[in-house]
Write a protein that holds these residues in place. Structure first.
Motif, mmCIF file in Angstrom:
data_model
loop_
_atom_site.group_PDB
_atom_site.id
_atom_site.type_symbol
_atom_site.label_atom_id
_atom_site.label_comp_id
_atom_site.label_asym_id
_atom_site.label_seq_id
_atom_site.Cartn_x
_atom_site.Cartn_y
_atom_site.Cartn_z
ATOM 1 N N LYS A 20 36.077 41.719 42.887
ATOM 2 C CA LYS A 20 37.321 41.524 42.140
ATOM 3 C C LYS A 20 38.456 42.353 42.734
ATOM 4 C CE LYS A 20 35.876 38.680 38.923
ATOM 5 N NZ LYS A 20 36.435 37.313 38.777
ATOM 6 N N GLU B 233 39.697 40.624 45.788
ATOM 7 C CA GLU B 233 40.518 39.466 45.432
ATOM 8 C C GLU B 233 41.914 39.894 44.994
ATOM 9 O OE1 GLU B 233 41.714 35.690 45.046
ATOM 10 O OE2 GLU B 233 39.871 36.428 45.982
ATOM 11 N N ARG B 234 41.991 41.048 44.347
ATOM 12 C CA ARG B 234 43.307 41.572 43.966
ATOM 13 C C ARG B 234 44.138 41.921 45.200
ATOM 14 N NH1 ARG B 234 43.079 45.710 38.827
ATOM 15 N NH2 ARG B 234 42.745 44.133 37.209
ATOM 16 N N CYS C 34 46.144 40.985 37.311
ATOM 17 C CA CYS C 34 45.852 41.297 38.716
ATOM 18 C C CYS C 34 46.680 42.454 39.258
ATOM 19 C CB CYS C 34 46.095 40.053 39.581
ATOM 20 S SG CYS C 34 44.973 38.696 39.224
ATOM 21 N N HIS D 36 47.186 33.245 42.704
ATOM 22 C CA HIS D 36 46.076 33.379 41.758
ATOM 23 C C HIS D 36 45.010 32.291 41.921
ATOM 24 C CE1 HIS D 36 48.288 36.513 39.692
ATOM 25 N NE2 HIS D 36 49.333 35.704 39.563
ATOM 26 N N ALA E 251 39.707 45.271 36.638
ATOM 27 C CA ALA E 251 39.289 44.048 37.323
ATOM 28 C C ALA E 251 38.180 43.335 36.576
ATOM 29 C CB ALA E 251 38.846 44.367 38.748
#
Length: 738
Positions: free
Chosen positions: A133, A136-137, A400, A435, A528
């Motif tokens: 996570k 991904e951020r 995010c 996103h 996250a």
């Protein structure tokens, strides 16, 4: 044999846990099911762009018990009770216990087999899930920065052009209301002569161009390229792929951190425990070109078949190569370190090598577009969809932790858009790129960018609105089916149901659900993952630190005031413990990683047990000679599967009833035909022709050899006239003398 806390057997030599033995094979049916699927090797005469299944890599390890479940399928209740009649224990409780144990062993064996897979740990390990996570951020922040830079460049071009009223190029390239329905080549039926889209309209023949503002920065960045690695087995992780690629890179001053890998989720194949996925390697153009050059020099390029249809230039330039990957156990589950202090294995076996072959291609995956229906593309929806998209983007930006100045509100303020349609299109582009959120198809968010690149999520397709949607809705004579009398939008406005169809209803439901989830995203407090996962991840990190300290102490030996490495193949001597610890962390770090990986096991097992829908293939149920092997999903926190045999018999009975009804219907239309003869074999046990219906059915012509009846024939020879036979005389032809 010892058993661990998860109920798994621990072999004497190998530390990898093994599952309990599978249930005994079926002796009732001669058909024991097909053997494990034999996957064909790669052929040089197939299209390399089509998905294929490669051979599983050969390994020196013993076969895992989960691979035997194809040979020893679960028995249905009828077959199982038929085998247990001689034992006398054929009750329903005994069968339920057998089925429960079978499903539990099946689920545990799958867990044990994929325990060390990177995709499996990313899904069930709290620490690995949090790490994914966070990655991904970082990607979302980098994409938001790329969007901001593209907008600033378009604004600067407007200022340089001197026309203050000109529309920025980013907004022009983000517009979605230019979609056209492609003219279908299939012939239309005779009853639908009235066509909604006229063939004479030249606009329908134009191809739908891809809006450049909706494309990810990975595709449009001219300074970098990416490779597609396909047919990746589940046991091969990203670090092993990266190491194999860097072996073919001979450039100097290339850091491993400069090469990024994005993996997609595995794909299940029918009735198989082998999963495959795609990995995308993104790096600088020079690095990718150097890797491709050395792959081509190896001579392992897969020859492409002869194509009769000419392709485009970029497709003809795309090629595919085979890449060998060293994929030995990444977490040291084998008994490399016997006593935990550097000792040799008991039997002296070396670490068995293991290699797999994956396919590397420089082909650029196409970015597809899809035109929405006229009802969804109506301009009446644009104000409502605009507010919904902005609300969803705000919630995701907070969740995010997108920095201030890069969020959607800041982007819209800089552009100062006046048209609601432009605001909606820019918001949809922002949601997709930053996103990975698909607004027009389900309002869902992809788990990772690898699924978008591989085309496994709705966000991989750019949805265009139909350009002439309002005129088509006015000209439509047949109203759309009404879902309800009235409906309310997100703003509380009521709209008539006559203007809504099924696609509109689905879109409204998905938008409403996404708006409900916005509060959950905002209340995440910037984390996250959820609180439970956050606490478990922190506990795992603490346990890893403790394991690191213990491991360094266990592998240090005191030799006359100096420190010696305790590994049996090393035994290097150092001045003090600080130098030895640096040596252990640099040269033998893989053994530390193996010890630290064990701290994730109990958390992963707990998450695996609590999940009702596990990612396991369907089990094969032996339903006897009539139906053979039938797949059945394993569901529930207490894993179990449904017995498919009763439903199959119901379907078979319904099919036969339809055949009987059809046969009777044919006889009614043809009354002059004699009825078929009836015999005892054509009746069921209750005297009916089939299923207790009481109606006769025609004889099938079957003769039971055990129930044959002897028919006696009496012959009478009284008053029989006997006629003497007269032999016919043949006349001989005289030969004429010439």
């Amino acid at each position: 044999m010892q058993v661990d806390e998860f109920g798994r057997e621990i072999p004497a030599v190998f530390r990898r846990p093994d599952s309990p033995p599978p249930p005994p094979p079926s002796h009732h049916a001669t058909h024991q099911g097909p053997p494990p699927p034999v996957l064909s090797s790669r052929s040089t005469h197939r299209d390399p762009y089509l998905p294929s299944v490669s051979n599983p890599p050969k390994s020196h390890r013993k076969a895992h018990p989960s691979t035997r479940y194809v040979d020893r399928p679960l028995l249905c209740e009828f077959v199982w009770k038929d085998q247990k009649k001689q034992d006398g224990d054929d009750s329903e409780e005994a069968y339920e216990d057998y089925r429960r144990k079978y499903c539990l062993n099946y689920v545990r064996s799958f867990f044990n087999k994929h325990l060390d897979d990177s995709w499996f740990r990313a899904k069930y390990s709290p620490a690995a899930k949090k790490h994914c996570k966070e990655q991904e951020r970082e990607r979302a922040t980098a994409e938001a920065k790329a969007v901001s830079e593209a907008i600033q460049a378009s604004l600067d071009s407007v200022v340089a052009g001197g026309d203050a009223d000109a529309t920025p190029s980013f907004v022009v390239q983000a517009r979605l209301g230019q979609g056209h329905k492609e003219k279908s080549s299939a012939p239309q039926p005779l009853h639908s002569r009235k066509r909604r889209y006229s063939e004479e309209d030249t606009e329908t023949n134009r191809s739908n161009t891809v809006p450049a503002s909706h494309v990810l920065h990975l595709h449009t960045n001219p300074e970098q390229k990416y490779l597609t690695i396909s047919e990746v087995p589940p046991h091969v992780n990203e670090d092993q792929i990266l190491a194999a690629l860097m072996d073919h890179c001979h450039m100097k001053d290339v850091k491993i951190s400069d090469v990024r890998l994005f993996s997609s989720t595995p794909t299940f194949y029918t009735n198989s425990v082998h999963l495959q996925r795609q990995i995308f390697c993104v790096a600088a153009s020079a690095v990718v070109d150097d890797i491709v050059t050395h792959l081509a020099q190896q001579g392992n390029e897969m020859s492409r078949p002869h194509r009769h249809v000419p392709r485009k230039d970029h497709e003809e330039a795309a090629k595919m190569w085979e890449l060998d990957v060293d994929c030995r156990d990444p977490y040291g589950r084998l008994d490399y370190d016997h006593d935990g202090k550097g000792g040799a294995p008991e039997d002296g076996l070396a670490v068995p090598p293991r290699k797999s072959t994956v396919l590397v291609s420089n082909r650029i995956l196409p970015r597809g577009t899809q035109t929405l229906s006229a009802a969804v593309s109506s301009k009446d929806r644009i104000p409502r969809d605009q507010e919904a998209a902005k609300t969803i983007a705000r919630a995701l930006d907070v969740a995010c932790q997108i920095p201030e100045g890069l969020r959607l509100d800041d982007v819209l303020d800089r552009l100062a858009l006046e048209q609601p349609e432009d605001v909606l299109d820019v918001s949809v582009a922002y949601l997709r790129r930053v996103h990975l959120f698909s607004f027009y198809n389900g309002c869902t968010q992809a788990e990772c960018v690898g699924d978008v690149l591989a085309g496994k999520h709705a966000a991989s397709t750019i949805h265009l609105r139909l350009e002439n949607a309002d005129s088509l809705l006015k000209d439509d004579e047949v109203p759309a089916p009404a879902m309800s009398t009235t409906d309310e939008t997100s703003n509380g406005e009521s709209i008539p149901a006559a203007s809504k169809d099924l696609l509109v209803q689905r879109l409204d439901d998905s938008i409403a659900k996404a708006l409900e989830d916005c509060s959950t995203w905002i209340n995440a407090h910037g984390s996250a993952v959820d609180e439970v996962t956050e606490e478990a991840a922190a506990a795992i990190v603490e346990e890893e630190q403790k394991t690191r300290i213990d491991w360094l102490q266990n592998h240090s030996l005191d030799d006359d005031g100096r420190a010696r490495c305790s590994f049996h193949f090393c035994h290097k001597l150092f001045k003090d413990d600080s130098f030895l610890h640096k040596h252990l962390l640099k040269k033998h770090r893989e053994y530390l990683v193996a010890e630290q990986a064990k701290t994730h096991d109990k958390y992963m097992m707990r998450a695996w047990d609590e999940e009702p829908n596990r990612a396991v293939p369907d089990v094969q149920v032996d339903c006897g000679l009539k139906f053979g092997l039938q797949p059945s999903p394993v569901l529930g926190r207490e894993p179990t599967c449904e017995d498919p045999e009763p439903l199959l018999w119901q379907q078979e009975e319904a099919r036969r009833n339809r055949e009987v009804a059809l046969r009777q219907q044919r006889q009614q239309h043809a009354p002059h035909r004699p009825l078929p003869s009836m015999d005892r074999n054509s009746l069921d046990g209750d005297g009916s022709a089939f299923g207790g219906t009481g109606k006769p059915r025609p004889s099938s012509g079957f003769v039971d050899v055990d129930d044959m009846k002897e028919t006696k024939v009496e012959m009478v020879f009284e008053n029989v006239d006997v006629v003497a036979s007269v032999a016919s005389k043949k006349k001989k032809k005289k030969r004429k003398l010439l």
